[in-house]
Scaffold this motif. Structure first.
Motif, PDB file in Angstrom:
ATOM      1  N   TYR A 184       0.935  -1.289   0.018  1.00 31.90           N
ATOM      2  CA  TYR A 184      -0.181   0.130   0.109  1.00 31.90           C
ATOM      3  C   TYR A 184       1.093   1.234   0.111  1.00 31.90           C
ATOM      4  N   GLU A 185       1.917   1.150   0.824  1.00 29.98           N
ATOM      5  CA  GLU A 185       2.933   2.423   0.848  1.00 29.98           C
ATOM      6  C   GLU A 185       3.532   2.671  -0.331  1.00 29.98           C
ATOM      7  N   ILE A 186       3.957   1.621  -1.113  1.00 33.27           N
ATOM      8  CA  ILE A 186       4.553   1.537  -2.649  1.00 33.27           C
ATOM      9  C   ILE A 186       3.526   2.633  -3.481  1.00 33.27           C
ATOM     10  N   GLY A 187       2.316   2.254  -3.349  1.00 31.58           N
ATOM     11  CA  GLY A 187       1.527   2.893  -4.409  1.00 31.58           C
ATOM     12  C   GLY A 187       0.948   4.285  -3.950  1.00 31.58           C
ATOM     13  N   ILE A 188       1.469   4.957  -2.747  1.00 34.87           N
ATOM     14  CA  ILE A 188       0.910   6.120  -2.337  1.00 34.87           C
ATOM     15  C   ILE A 188       1.252   7.061  -3.201  1.00 34.87           C
ATOM     16  N   ARG A 189       2.642   7.225  -3.532  1.00 37.73           N
ATOM     17  CA  ARG A 189       2.849   8.029  -4.456  1.00 37.73           C
ATOM     18  C   ARG A 189       2.159   8.388  -5.824  1.00 37.73           C
ATOM     19  N   TYR A 190       1.978   7.144  -6.288  1.00 39.75           N
ATOM     20  CA  TYR A 190       1.311   7.267  -7.556  1.00 39.75           C
ATOM     21  C   TYR A 190      -0.260   7.611  -7.111  1.00 39.75           C
ATOM     22  N   ARG A 191      -0.515   7.357  -6.157  1.00 38.56           N
ATOM     23  CA  ARG A 191      -2.333   7.788  -5.924  1.00 38.56           C
ATOM     24  C   ARG A 191      -2.565   9.227  -5.624  1.00 38.56           C
ATOM     25  N   ALA A 192      -1.390   9.541  -5.072  1.00 45.31           N
ATOM     26  CA  ALA A 192      -1.150  10.994  -4.566  1.00 45.31           C
ATOM     27  C   ALA A 192      -1.024  12.005  -5.820  1.00 45.31           C
ATOM     28  N   ASN A 193      -0.028  11.489  -6.809  1.00 44.40           N
ATOM     29  CA  ASN A 193      -0.305  12.245  -7.959  1.00 44.40           C
ATOM     30  C   ASN A 193      -1.582  12.323  -8.809  1.00 44.40           C
ATOM     31  N   ARG A 194      -2.043  11.269  -8.834  1.00 41.32           N
ATOM     32  CA  ARG A 194      -3.393  11.099  -9.497  1.00 41.32           C
ATOM     33  C   ARG A 194      -4.633  11.919  -8.767  1.00 41.32           C
ATOM     34  N   TRP A 195      -4.460  12.009  -7.598  1.00 38.57           N
ATOM     35  CA  TRP A 195      -5.570  12.496  -6.759  1.00 38.57           C
ATOM     36  C   TRP A 195      -5.366  14.133  -7.055  1.00 38.57           C
ATOM     37  N   THR A 196      -4.151  14.674  -7.124  1.00 37.25           N
ATOM     38  CA  THR A 196      -3.819  15.958  -7.199  1.00 37.25           C
ATOM     39  C   THR A 196      -4.329  16.448  -8.729  1.00 37.25           C
ATOM     40  N   VAL A 197      -4.039  15.484  -9.767  1.00 38.33           N
ATOM     41  CA  VAL A 197      -4.564  15.751 -11.401  1.00 38.33           C
ATOM     42  C   VAL A 197      -5.879  16.047 -11.285  1.00 38.33           C
ATOM     43  N   HIS A 198      -6.837  15.143 -10.386  1.00 36.24           N
ATOM     44  CA  HIS A 198      -8.254  15.022 -10.773  1.00 36.24           C
ATOM     45  C   HIS A 198      -9.162  15.629  -9.965  1.00 36.24           C
ATOM     46  N   LEU A 199      -8.404  16.316  -8.748  1.00 39.16           N
ATOM     47  CA  LEU A 199      -9.068  16.641  -7.556  1.00 39.16           C
ATOM     48  C   LEU A 199     -10.070  17.933  -8.048  1.00 39.16           C
ATOM     49  N   TYR A 200      -9.737  18.877  -8.714  1.00 42.83           N
ATOM     50  CA  TYR A 200     -10.360  20.155  -9.281  1.00 42.83           C
ATOM     51  C   TYR A 200     -10.801  19.940 -10.370  1.00 42.83           C
ATOM     52  N   GLN A 201     -10.909  18.832 -11.025  1.00 40.45           N
ATOM     53  CA  GLN A 201     -11.520  18.742 -12.296  1.00 40.45           C
ATOM     54  C   GLN A 201     -12.917  18.556 -12.296  1.00 40.45           C
ATOM     55  N   PRO A 202     -13.895  18.946 -13.076  1.00 40.97           N
ATOM     56  CA  PRO A 202     -15.177  18.683 -12.546  1.00 40.97           C
ATOM     57  C   PRO A 202     -15.424  17.080 -13.255  1.00 40.97           C
ATOM     58  N   ILE A 203     -16.336  16.486 -12.634  1.00 39.32           N
ATOM     59  CA  ILE A 203     -16.440  14.993 -13.080  1.00 39.32           C
ATOM     60  C   ILE A 203     -17.256  15.236 -14.580  1.00 39.32           C
ATOM     61  N   GLY A 204     -16.819  14.105 -15.470  1.00 37.70           N
ATOM     62  CA  GLY A 204     -17.254  14.347 -16.911  1.00 37.70           C
ATOM     63  C   GLY A 204     -18.846  14.202 -17.092  1.00 37.70           C
ATOM     64  N   ASN A 205     -19.314  13.139 -16.313  1.00 36.16           N
ATOM     65  CA  ASN A 205     -20.324  12.798 -16.776  1.00 36.16           C
ATOM     66  C   ASN A 205     -21.619  13.653 -15.630  1.00 36.16           C
ATOM     67  N   SER A 206     -21.120  14.345 -14.960  1.00 36.48           N
ATOM     68  CA  SER A 206     -21.980  15.072 -13.796  1.00 36.48           C
ATOM     69  C   SER A 206     -23.311  15.755 -14.369  1.00 36.48           C
ATOM     70  N   GLY A 207     -23.076  16.485 -15.433  1.00 36.03           N
ATOM     71  CA  GLY A 207     -24.337  17.018 -16.140  1.00 36.03           C
ATOM     72  C   GLY A 207     -25.244  15.904 -16.954  1.00 36.03           C
ATOM     73  N   ARG A 208     -24.812  14.837 -17.344  1.00 31.95           N
ATOM     74  CA  ARG A 208     -25.355  13.876 -17.620  1.00 31.95           C
ATOM     75  C   ARG A 208     -26.075  13.172 -16.257  1.00 31.95           C
ATOM     76  N   SER A 209     -25.626  12.938 -15.429  1.00 32.98           N
ATOM     77  CA  SER A 209     -25.917  12.330 -14.331  1.00 32.98           C
ATOM     78  C   SER A 209     -27.235  13.062 -13.617  1.00 32.98           C
ATOM     79  N   LYS A 210     -27.127  14.632 -13.534  1.00 31.40           N
ATOM     80  CA  LYS A 210     -28.079  15.412 -13.231  1.00 31.40           C
ATOM     81  C   LYS A 210     -29.387  15.341 -14.202  1.00 31.40           C
TER      82      LYS A 210
END
Length: 592
Positions: free
Chosen positions: A301-327
Motif C-alpha cells: 500500500y505504501e508503495i502505491g501512495i506516491r502514484y495515488r497522490a499524483n493522480r489525486w492532485t490531477v483529478h481533484l479540481y477537475q469537474p466530473i465528466g458525466n456530472s451534467g448527464r447524471s443530473k
C-alpha cells in the motif's frame, strides 16, 4: 388544582384515556383472540395444525409473504434513489418534492386502487392508447393479474418507503462525503463507504413499514388481482363473513401477526445505525496469524501512495465528466416517480368531468353530471355524511386523548416513554386485518357492532397513534424553560398550559387532528368488519361500486377525496406560517 399537581408529579397519568381506549378495543380482545385460537382453557394447537394441513391456506400464506417481499424490494429499489435525489436537490425543489410525495400518501388508498382499475382495464387508458396507435389489435390483459396487484401495492406503499429515507438522509452530515472525496475516494466509494451505512436506519424503517403494510393488504388484491392473487387478509375477511367459528380465524390472524412480530424483532432491535457496534467485534475476531499478511499488504500500500497522490492532485479540481448527464438522468428518474405517484389521481380528477354516458380518458367533453349525480343521490350523500360525522368525532376524541398522552409521555422517563410509545403505536404497526379482527371482537364484547359509536372507537385506536406521533414530535422541539419562566411569574399549571404550552404546540395539535380525520374518513378495512350491514360509510360505498363497476359517480367521489389532502396541506401550511409569524413577533418584542 390538587389533581393537576398530582398529574404534574406523575405525568403518565395523562395517557390513561388513550390507553383505556386502546386496552378495551384492542388490548383485551387481542388476548382473547389468542386464547380462542388455542381453544382455552383446554389449550391445544389444533387450529394451527388445521391451518397448516390445508394446502390452500398454506399456499395463500406463502403467496402473501412472497407478494409482500417483492413489493417491498421494488419499493426499496425505486425509493432509495428517489429519496437520495430529493435530499440532493436545492431546498425549494426539495420541499416541493416532499409535498408531492405527501399528497398521494394522504390520498385514500381506495381511490388510488380505483384509479389503477381505470388505467389498466380493457377499456382503460393504456389499452385505449395502444389501440389508437394501432400497436395492438386486442386489449392487453393488464388487470386482474399479479402484475396489476404489484403496481397497486407499490404505488400505495412507495411514499411510506421514501419519507423515512428522506428523514434520515437529511440528517446525514454532507461534509463527511466531502471529507471522503478529499482523501481520494471516488464518488461511488464515498457513497458506499460513508453515506449508505449512515442511511441504513431509514432503509430499515422503510422496509419494515412497507412489508408490514403489505402483509395486511386487503382491498388492492381484491380489486386489481384475480382469484389466484388473494392474500391472507382476503382469506381472513372471507372466513369472518361466512363462518360462525372464530377459532380458525383467530389462528390465521395470529399466524399473520407472528410474521409481523418476527420482522419487527429483526429490524427493530437496532435502528441507531452506529458503526462502532459492528466495528468492535471485527477487531476482536481478527486472527493473529494474519498479521504477517497485513504487514505485507501495508508495505504494498505504501508503495502505491506516491502514484495515488499524483493522480489525486490531477483529478481533484477537475469537474466530473458525466456530472451534467447524471443530473439529467436523476431529474428524469424523479420526474417519472412523481408521475407514477400523482398521475393516477390526476386521471380520476380529469375523468370525473367527463360529459359522456361512461367514464373515458381523455373526456370527449366537460360536464359536472357526475358531481350532480353524487349530490343528488341519497345513498351517496348519506354515506358521505356518515363518514363526515364519524371522522369529526374521531378527530376530536383522538386529538384530546392523543395530545394528553403525548404531553404526559414527553415528561416521563426515557425508557418508560419508549415502551409506552411502542404500545400506543401498535395498531398502526401491525397488519390492518389483525387490528380489524381484534376490534371486531372488542366491539362484540361491548355490543357495539354495526353502530356509529363502535366505528368511532375502532377508528380512534388508529387515529390516536397518529396524534401522539405528531404532537410528540412538536413537543420534542418545545423549550420547557418557557413553562418555567411562566411559573416563576406566578402562573399556575392551568394558566401555563393554556397561555404558553398549547399555543406553541398548536400546529402539532392541528396536524394531529387533520391526520386523525383523514385516517378515519378514508378507513375501509376495519370499517368493513365492524360496521355490520346497517352503516355504509363513503369508503364502503366506493368499495361496493368498484367491485360491481356499475356507477360512474365513483369518479366524482374519488376526485373529491383526491383534492381533500391538498386542502389539508394548505391549511396546515397556513397554520404553521401564522405560528411562525407570531413567534417572530414575540421575539422582536423581547428584543425591543
Amino acid at each position: 388544582m390538587e389533581a393537576l399537581q398530582k398529574l404534574g408529579r406523575m405525568p403518565t397519568g395523562l395517557a390513561v384515556p388513550a390507553f383505556a381506549i386502546l386496552l378495551v378495543i384492542f388490548g383485551i380482545p387481542i388476548v382473547q383472540l389468542f386464547l380462542i385460537s388455542v381453544n382455552a382453557p383446554s389449550f391445544s394447537v389444533v387450529n394451527y395444525r388445521a391451518f397448516f394441513e390445508q394446502g390452500a391456506t398454506v399456499f395463500v400464506l406463502f403467496q402473501t409473504i412472497e407478494m409482500s417481499v417483492v413489493a417491498t424490494v421494488v419499493c426499496l429499489i425505486i425509493g432509495y434513489p428517489t429519496a437520495y435525489l430529493i435530499v440532493a436537490a436545492p431546498k425549494s425543489v426539495r420541499t416541493t418534492l416532499i409535498v408531492l410525495v405527501f399528497i398521494p400518501w394522504l390520498t385514500s388508498g381506495l381511490v388510488r386502487t380505483y384509479a389503477w382499475t381505470v388505467i389498466l382495464g380493457d377499456h382503460g387508458l393504456i389499452n385505449n392508447l395502444l389501440l389508437h396507435l394501432r400497436l395492438i389489435s386486442d386489449p392487453l390483459p393488464l388487470l386482474y393479474n399479479r402484475l396489476a396487484v404489484y403496481i397497486g401495492m407499490v404505488h400505495i406503499t412507495l411514499p411510506i418507503m421514501i419519507l423515512p429515507l428522506v428523514s434520515v438522509m437529511q440528517g446525514i452530515d454532507k461534509s463527511l462525503m466531502a471529507a471522503a472525496r478529499s482523501m481520494g475516494a471516488r464518488p461511488s466509494a464515498a457513497f458506499w463507504r460513508v453515506f449508505f451505512p449512515l442511511s441504513l436506519p431509514g432503509v430499515r424503517s422503510g422496509t419494515l413499514l412497507v412489508f408490514v403494510v403489505c402483509l395486511g393488504f386487503y382491498i388492492t388484491p381484491q380489486a386489481l388481482g384475480g382469484l389466484r392473487d388473494a392474500m391472507l387478509s382476503n382469506f381472513i375477511a372471507a372466513q369472518l363473513a361466512s363462518s360462525l367459528s372464530l377459532a380458525p380465524i383467530a389462528a390465521a390472524a395470529f399466524i399473520l401477526l407472528a410474521i409481523a412480530v418476527v420482522m419487527l424483532s429483526i429490524f427493530g432491535l437496532d435502528v441507531s445505525g452506529t458503526p462502532h457496534e459492528t466495528a468492535q467485534p471485527l477487531r476482536k475476531s481478527s486472527p493473529y496469524r494474519l498479521r504477517a499478511l497485513g504487514r505485507l499488504l501495508q508495505y504494498l500500500y505504501e508503495i502505491g501512495i506516491r502514484y495515488r497522490a499524483n493522480r489525486w492532485t490531477v483529478h481533484l479540481y477537475q469537474p466530473i465528466g458525466n456530472s451534467g448527464r447524471s443530473k439529467i438522468v436523476g431529474a428524469v428518474f424523479v420526474l417519472l416517480v412523481m408521475v407514477y405517484l400523482l398521475f393516477p389521481g390526476l386521471v380520476v380528477v380529469i375523468m370525473s368531468f367527463s360529459a359522456g354516458p361512461f367514464l373515458e380518458f381523455p373526456p370527449s367533453g366537460l360536464s359536472l353530471q357526475w358531481y350532480r349525480s353524487f349530490f343528488g343521490d341519497p345513498s351517496w350523500t348519506l354515506a358521505f355524511w356518515d363518514s363526515l360525522q364519524i371522522a369529526v368525532t374521531v378527530a376530536v376524541l383522538s386529538t384530546v386523548a392523543g395530545t394528553l398522552a403525548a404531553f404526559g409521555l414527553s415528561r416521563t422517563y426515557p425508557r418508560l416513554r419508549v415502551f409506552l410509545m411502542m404500545v400506543i403505536l401498535t395498531p398502526i404497526t401491525l397488519p390492518a386485518i389483525v387490528v380489524a379482527v381484534a376490534a371486531y371482537l372488542g366491539l362484540i364484547n361491548l355490543g357495539l357492532i354495526g353502530t356509529k359509536a363502535g366505528i368511532v372507537l375502532a377508528h380512534t385506536i388508529l387515529a390516536i397513534a397518529y396524534v401522539v406521533v405528531i404532537v410528540a414530535a412538536t413537543l420534542a422541539n418545545f423549550d420547557r424553560r418557557l413553562e418555567q419562566a411562566a411559573k416563576s411569574m406566578r402562573a399556575g399549571p392551568v394558566r401555563t398550559l393554556v397561555r404558553v404550552t398549547l399555543p406553541l404546540i398548536r400546529p402539532g395539535i392541528i396536524g394531529g387532528a387533520v391526520f386523525a380525520f383523514i385516517a378515519s374518513f378514508d378507513e375501509v378495512v376495519v370499517t368493513s368488519l365492524v360496521s355490520g350491514f346497517s352503516i355504509r360509510t363513503l369508503p364502503l360505498k366506493m368499495l361496493e361500486n368498484i367491485n360491481q363497476q356499475l356507477d360512474p359517480t365513483i369518479a366524482a367521489v374519488g376526485s373529491l377525496l383526491t383534492l381533500l389532502p391538498v386542502l389539508w396541506l394548505i391549511a396546515l401550511y397556513l397554520t404553521w406560517w401564522r405560528s411562525k409569524l407570531k413567534l417572530q413577533g414575540a421575539s422582536a418584542n423581547q428584543i425591543a
